[in-house]
Design a protein around this motif. Sequence first.
Motif, PDB file in Angstrom:
ATOM      1  N   ILE A  85     -14.838  -9.031  -1.419  1.00 24.35           N
ATOM      2  CA  ILE A  85     -13.645  -9.840  -1.152  1.00 24.35           C
ATOM      3  C   ILE A  85     -12.875 -10.100  -2.446  1.00 24.35           C
ATOM      4  O   ILE A  85     -11.644  -9.955  -2.506  1.00 24.35           O
ATOM      5  CB  ILE A  85     -14.042 -11.174  -0.487  1.00 24.35           C
ATOM      6  N   LYS A  86     -13.605 -10.462  -3.496  1.00 30.24           N
ATOM      7  CA  LYS A  86     -12.946 -10.778  -4.761  1.00 30.24           C
ATOM      8  C   LYS A  86     -12.319  -9.535  -5.394  1.00 30.24           C
ATOM      9  O   LYS A  86     -11.293  -9.632  -6.073  1.00 30.24           O
ATOM     10  CB  LYS A  86     -13.924 -11.454  -5.717  1.00 30.24           C
ATOM     11  N   ALA A  87     -12.934  -8.370  -5.190  1.00 32.94           N
ATOM     12  CA  ALA A  87     -12.329  -7.131  -5.708  1.00 32.94           C
ATOM     13  C   ALA A  87     -10.962  -6.911  -5.051  1.00 32.94           C
ATOM     14  O   ALA A  87      -9.993  -6.530  -5.722  1.00 32.94           O
ATOM     15  CB  ALA A  87     -13.254  -5.946  -5.437  1.00 32.94           C
ATOM     16  N   LYS A  88     -10.875  -7.145  -3.749  1.00 32.46           N
ATOM     17  CA  LYS A  88      -9.580  -7.004  -3.054  1.00 32.46           C
ATOM     18  C   LYS A  88      -8.577  -8.028  -3.562  1.00 32.46           C
ATOM     19  O   LYS A  88      -7.392  -7.722  -3.737  1.00 32.46           O
ATOM     20  CB  LYS A  88      -9.789  -7.159  -1.545  1.00 32.46           C
ATOM     21  N   ARG A  89      -9.046  -9.267  -3.778  1.00 37.24           N
ATOM     22  CA  ARG A  89      -8.143 -10.314  -4.259  1.00 37.24           C
ATOM     23  C   ARG A  89      -7.635 -10.008  -5.666  1.00 37.24           C
ATOM     24  O   ARG A  89      -6.464 -10.213  -5.975  1.00 37.24           O
ATOM     25  CB  ARG A  89      -8.857 -11.672  -4.232  1.00 37.24           C
ATOM     26  N   ILE A  90      -8.518  -9.502  -6.520  1.00 37.26           N
ATOM     27  CA  ILE A  90      -8.082  -9.121  -7.874  1.00 37.26           C
ATOM     28  C   ILE A  90      -7.077  -7.974  -7.785  1.00 37.26           C
ATOM     29  O   ILE A  90      -6.057  -7.971  -8.478  1.00 37.26           O
ATOM     30  CB  ILE A  90      -9.307  -8.720  -8.730  1.00 37.26           C
ATOM     31  N   HIS A  91      -7.357  -7.022  -6.920  1.00 28.34           N
ATOM     32  CA  HIS A  91      -6.429  -5.890  -6.774  1.00 28.34           C
ATOM     33  C   HIS A  91      -5.070  -6.374  -6.251  1.00 28.34           C
ATOM     34  O   HIS A  91      -4.023  -5.893  -6.711  1.00 28.34           O
ATOM     35  CB  HIS A  91      -7.009  -4.836  -5.831  1.00 28.34           C
ATOM     36  N   ASN A  92      -5.086  -7.307  -5.314  1.00 28.26           N
ATOM     37  CA  ASN A  92      -3.822  -7.871  -4.810  1.00 28.26           C
ATOM     38  C   ASN A  92      -3.027  -8.536  -5.938  1.00 28.26           C
ATOM     39  O   ASN A  92      -1.806  -8.385  -6.028  1.00 28.26           O
ATOM     40  CB  ASN A  92      -4.089  -8.898  -3.707  1.00 28.26           C
ATOM     41  N   PHE A  93      -3.744  -9.276  -6.783  1.00 25.36           N
ATOM     42  CA  PHE A  93      -3.089  -9.926  -7.923  1.00 25.36           C
ATOM     43  C   PHE A  93      -2.528  -8.882  -8.881  1.00 25.36           C
ATOM     44  O   PHE A  93      -1.404  -9.017  -9.384  1.00 25.36           O
ATOM     45  CB  PHE A  93      -4.098 -10.831  -8.646  1.00 25.36           C
ATOM     46  N   LEU A  94      -3.291  -7.824  -9.141  1.00 29.69           N
ATOM     47  CA  LEU A  94      -2.835  -6.775 -10.056  1.00 29.69           C
ATOM     48  C   LEU A  94      -1.640  -6.020  -9.489  1.00 29.69           C
ATOM     49  O   LEU A  94      -0.740  -5.614 -10.238  1.00 29.69           O
ATOM     50  CB  LEU A  94      -3.986  -5.807 -10.344  1.00 29.69           C
ATOM     51  N   GLN A  95      -1.616  -5.841  -8.178  1.00 35.54           N
ATOM     52  CA  GLN A  95      -0.465  -5.171  -7.563  1.00 35.54           C
ATOM     53  C   GLN A  95       0.790  -6.031  -7.725  1.00 35.54           C
ATOM     54  O   GLN A  95       1.878  -5.521  -8.005  1.00 35.54           O
ATOM     55  CB  GLN A  95      -0.745  -4.914  -6.070  1.00 35.54           C
ATOM     56  N   PHE A  96       0.618  -7.347  -7.563  1.00 30.42           N
ATOM     57  CA  PHE A  96       1.725  -8.281  -7.803  1.00 30.42           C
ATOM     58  C   PHE A  96       2.206  -8.174  -9.247  1.00 30.42           C
ATOM     59  O   PHE A  96       3.409  -8.125  -9.519  1.00 30.42           O
ATOM     60  CB  PHE A  96       1.256  -9.710  -7.501  1.00 30.42           C
ATOM     61  N   LEU A  97       1.233  -8.114 -10.152  1.00 26.30           N
ATOM     62  CA  LEU A  97       1.569  -8.028 -11.569  1.00 26.30           C
ATOM     63  C   LEU A  97       2.307  -6.730 -11.883  1.00 26.30           C
ATOM     64  O   LEU A  97       3.248  -6.715 -12.692  1.00 26.30           O
ATOM     65  CB  LEU A  97       0.269  -8.102 -12.391  1.00 26.30           C
ATOM     66  N   LYS A  98       1.908  -5.665 -11.229  1.00 24.55           N
ATOM     67  CA  LYS A  98       2.591  -4.377 -11.418  1.00 24.55           C
ATOM     68  C   LYS A  98       4.019  -4.451 -10.872  1.00 24.55           C
ATOM     69  O   LYS A  98       4.981  -4.047 -11.545  1.00 24.55           O
ATOM     70  CB  LYS A  98       1.826  -3.269 -10.706  1.00 24.55           C
ATOM     71  N   ASP A  99       4.162  -4.965  -9.668  1.00 23.66           N
ATOM     72  CA  ASP A  99       5.474  -4.991  -9.008  1.00 23.66           C
ATOM     73  C   ASP A  99       6.450  -5.946  -9.694  1.00 23.66           C
ATOM     74  O   ASP A  99       7.641  -5.663  -9.795  1.00 23.66           O
ATOM     75  CB  ASP A  99       5.312  -5.409  -7.539  1.00 23.66           C
ATOM     76  N   GLU A 100       5.932  -7.086 -10.146  1.00 21.26           N
ATOM     77  CA  GLU A 100       6.809  -8.131 -10.682  1.00 21.26           C
ATOM     78  C   GLU A 100       6.996  -8.086 -12.186  1.00 21.26           C
ATOM     79  O   GLU A 100       7.996  -8.595 -12.700  1.00 21.26           O
ATOM     80  CB  GLU A 100       6.251  -9.513 -10.297  1.00 21.26           C
ATOM     81  N   ALA A 101       5.993  -7.501 -12.896  1.00 25.23           N
ATOM     82  CA  ALA A 101       6.048  -7.616 -14.359  1.00 25.23           C
ATOM     83  C   ALA A 101       5.573  -6.367 -15.081  1.00 25.23           C
ATOM     84  O   ALA A 101       5.347  -6.430 -16.295  1.00 25.23           O
ATOM     85  CB  ALA A 101       5.185  -8.809 -14.790  1.00 25.23           C
ATOM     86  N   GLU A 102       5.426  -5.260 -14.368  1.00 22.86           N
ATOM     87  CA  GLU A 102       4.931  -4.022 -14.990  1.00 22.86           C
ATOM     88  C   GLU A 102       3.662  -4.286 -15.792  1.00 22.86           C
ATOM     89  O   GLU A 102       3.510  -3.827 -16.931  1.00 22.86           O
ATOM     90  CB  GLU A 102       6.019  -3.394 -15.862  1.00 22.86           C
ATOM     91  N   PHE A 103       2.760  -5.063 -15.212  1.00 25.64           N
ATOM     92  CA  PHE A 103       1.448  -5.410 -15.767  1.00 25.64           C
ATOM     93  C   PHE A 103       1.525  -6.349 -16.979  1.00 25.64           C
ATOM     94  O   PHE A 103       0.505  -6.600 -17.612  1.00 25.64           O
ATOM     95  CB  PHE A 103       0.642  -4.156 -16.152  1.00 25.64           C
ATOM     96  N   ASP A 104       2.694  -6.845 -17.312  1.00 21.94           N
ATOM     97  CA  ASP A 104       2.836  -7.742 -18.461  1.00 21.94           C
ATOM     98  C   ASP A 104       2.752  -9.194 -17.977  1.00 21.94           C
ATOM     99  O   ASP A 104       3.771  -9.823 -17.655  1.00 21.94           O
ATOM    100  CB  ASP A 104       4.170  -7.480 -19.163  1.00 21.94           C
ATOM    101  N   LEU A 105       1.544  -9.724 -17.938  1.00 24.10           N
ATOM    102  CA  LEU A 105       1.330 -11.082 -17.417  1.00 24.10           C
ATOM    103  C   LEU A 105       2.197 -12.108 -18.136  1.00 24.10           C
ATOM    104  O   LEU A 105       2.810 -12.973 -17.505  1.00 24.10           O
ATOM    105  CB  LEU A 105      -0.150 -11.452 -17.546  1.00 24.10           C
TER     106      LEU A 105
END
Length: 217
Positions: A85-105
């Motif tokens: 479950i947490k792997a999916k949640r981390i991936h969801n967060f990373l996808q958001f980070l990619k879409d919104e900030a090009e991985f630049d937190l």
Amino acid sequence: MSLSGTLMDMYGAMLAVLGSSRWWPGETPFEIAIGAILTQNTNWKNVEKALSNLKDASVLDAEVLHGLPLSALAELIRPAGYYNIKAKRIHNFLQFLKDEAEFDLLSLKNRNLAELRPQVLSINGIGPETGDCILLYALDFPTFVVDTYTARLMGRHGLAWEDIDYHGLQAIFMDALPADVALYNEYHALIVRVGANWCRKKAGLCDDCPLQPFLEQ
């Protein structure tokens, strides 16, 4: 005394006894954000083991972690529990980070909190507590984090009602205290430490608690 005065006095009493908490543990804002997801429903020692696995595998980087198969990510974070479950949640967060900030937190720090917070809370698996931990501790936004410790402590001191929800409890603090990142950071950390060591679920150790003077006699 006003609620603001009471809350600040409680803060001062906890800080005087416990000292600075130096939260959130983590070498980088990204590690703090991943730690906030991993700590859901587990203790910090297990989170440390999962973070150590990610570091040893040299994958504690947003873009690298996003490219990792979910099964491999789940195996690395297994010590934190609920690893699939947490792997999916981390991936969801990373996808958001990619879409919104090009991985630049850190680029998210330039956003407006009122706009960013709903976006973060819309990520599947990121609830208010986790989202606010990321916003406060990784990105330095003035948003107060509350949890079950906060609800129990405030209830026992007659400052919150039974079954209060997350945002109602959060509003008690944010309406009464200045929007100060350092204050919010330390206040939540002190509440967690008092909750874990004195304000326990079954029976509080009130006689020795730093907040004992604030209990109704």
